[in-house]
Design a protein around this motif. Sequence first.
Motif, mmCIF file in Angstrom:
data_model
loop_
_atom_site.group_PDB
_atom_site.id
_atom_site.type_symbol
_atom_site.label_atom_id
_atom_site.label_comp_id
_atom_site.label_asym_id
_atom_site.label_seq_id
_atom_site.Cartn_x
_atom_site.Cartn_y
_atom_site.Cartn_z
ATOM 1 N N VAL A 188 28.464 18.123 23.156
ATOM 2 C CA VAL A 188 27.000 18.154 23.184
ATOM 3 C C VAL A 188 26.472 19.046 22.061
ATOM 4 O O VAL A 188 25.501 18.700 21.371
ATOM 5 N N GLN A 189 27.129 20.178 21.855
ATOM 6 C CA GLN A 189 26.697 21.122 20.834
ATOM 7 C C GLN A 189 26.788 20.516 19.438
ATOM 8 O O GLN A 189 25.916 20.740 18.583
ATOM 9 N N GLY A 190 27.847 19.760 19.187
ATOM 10 C CA GLY A 190 27.973 19.101 17.893
ATOM 11 C C GLY A 190 26.868 18.092 17.654
ATOM 12 O O GLY A 190 26.335 17.983 16.545
ATOM 13 N N TYR A 191 26.514 17.360 18.703
ATOM 14 C CA TYR A 191 25.415 16.396 18.569
ATOM 15 C C TYR A 191 24.096 17.111 18.301
ATOM 16 O O TYR A 191 23.308 16.683 17.451
ATOM 17 N N LEU A 192 23.855 18.209 19.010
ATOM 18 C CA LEU A 192 22.613 18.952 18.803
ATOM 19 C C LEU A 192 22.554 19.547 17.404
ATOM 20 O O LEU A 192 21.488 19.578 16.771
ATOM 21 N N GLY A 193 23.692 20.019 16.911
ATOM 22 C CA GLY A 193 23.723 20.524 15.544
ATOM 23 C C GLY A 193 23.397 19.439 14.543
ATOM 24 O O GLY A 193 22.701 19.678 13.547
ATOM 25 N N GLY A 194 23.887 18.225 14.789
ATOM 26 C CA GLY A 194 23.537 17.108 13.928
ATOM 27 C C GLY A 194 22.054 16.768 13.996
ATOM 28 O O GLY A 194 21.448 16.391 12.983
ATOM 29 N N GLU A 195 21.468 16.891 15.188
ATOM 30 C CA GLU A 195 20.019 16.661 15.333
ATOM 31 C C GLU A 195 19.222 17.638 14.468
ATOM 32 O O GLU A 195 18.271 17.260 13.790
ATOM 33 N N LEU A 196 19.647 18.900 14.470
ATOM 34 C CA LEU A 196 18.919 19.920 13.703
ATOM 35 C C LEU A 196 19.144 19.749 12.200
ATOM 36 O O LEU A 196 18.239 20.018 11.405
ATOM 37 N N ALA A 197 20.327 19.319 11.821
ATOM 38 C CA ALA A 197 20.656 19.221 10.402
ATOM 39 C C ALA A 197 20.146 17.932 9.778
ATOM 40 O O ALA A 197 19.700 17.946 8.626
ATOM 41 N N HIS A 198 20.201 16.816 10.527
ATOM 42 C CA HIS A 198 19.923 15.517 9.934
ATOM 43 C C HIS A 198 18.769 14.775 10.581
ATOM 44 O O HIS A 198 18.462 13.648 10.179
ATOM 45 N N GLY A 199 18.134 15.379 11.585
ATOM 46 C CA GLY A 199 16.996 14.732 12.218
ATOM 47 C C GLY A 199 17.372 14.042 13.507
ATOM 48 O O GLY A 199 18.546 13.858 13.831
ATOM 49 N N SER A 200 16.356 13.658 14.262
ATOM 50 C CA SER A 200 16.581 13.009 15.557
ATOM 51 C C SER A 200 17.220 11.643 15.380
ATOM 52 O O SER A 200 17.008 10.964 14.370
ATOM 53 N N ASN A 201 18.033 11.258 16.377
ATOM 54 C CA ASN A 201 18.732 9.964 16.371
ATOM 55 C C ASN A 201 19.547 9.789 15.090
ATOM 56 O O ASN A 201 19.591 8.713 14.495
ATOM 57 N N HIS A 202 20.225 10.873 14.647
ATOM 58 C CA HIS A 202 20.946 10.819 13.379
ATOM 59 C C HIS A 202 22.155 9.888 13.436
ATOM 60 O O HIS A 202 22.592 9.390 12.398
ATOM 61 N N LEU A 203 22.685 9.631 14.645
ATOM 62 C CA LEU A 203 23.824 8.725 14.746
ATOM 63 C C LEU A 203 23.417 7.269 14.637
ATOM 64 O O LEU A 203 24.280 6.407 14.439
ATOM 65 N N MET A 204 22.120 6.997 14.754
ATOM 66 C CA MET A 204 21.633 5.616 14.655
ATOM 67 C C MET A 204 21.280 5.254 13.219
ATOM 68 O O MET A 204 20.889 4.147 12.953
#
Length: 204
Positions: A188-204
């Motif tokens: 979960v923490q890795g996903y949240l870090g990606g949200e902060l670094a690359h924006g919301s829904n960064h995996l999409m």
Amino acid sequence: MTLWFRPLVFALLATLVLAIASPSAAHGSNSHEDKPVATATEPLSSSTASETPTASVTVAMEAETGPREEPGALRFLRGLHPATVHFPIAFFLLAGLLETLAISRQRDSFRSSVDVLIVAGTVGAVFATTFGWVHTGAWLGGDAPMQWHRWTGTGVAFAGLALLPAMRFKSRGPLRILLACVCSALVVQGYLGGELAHGSNHLM
């Protein structure tokens, strides 16, 4: 107090000292009273966002507290957080994988390796959390992803510290439950870090 525990205590104390000291050192003599409060969800223009992964967090902090005037050493320490977060993720997840293999094969051959990885992951988590708090200082603002990222990361560090005495238990049950919680939190923490670094829904 055992020797291996002393550096962890010092790192936690450094977290509190730097979290309190960094805003005063970074902001100079500017007063922050009676300033409008902004949130981290406001869109960032190309003129305000930088190319660093933590640009959105930095801009959100400046929007709430005003622009920072920080020395080079503090800027360097603030930039260490993204470089340190990968180590506890790798160590803890590998420890969880080896412990899972030990359970499935009903053997303790991986026990020493798991214990070493837990110690390494705990040290890495303490340092990553320390530099995370140095990065933001005493700033507790931000939107939901920022809040979850801040406190989940802090919780992982304390959970790692709780894993250290659990390694000495005769039963591996408590350690396995806590290690599973840490591994889940790190995903979960890795996903949240990606949200902060690359924006919301960064995996999409």
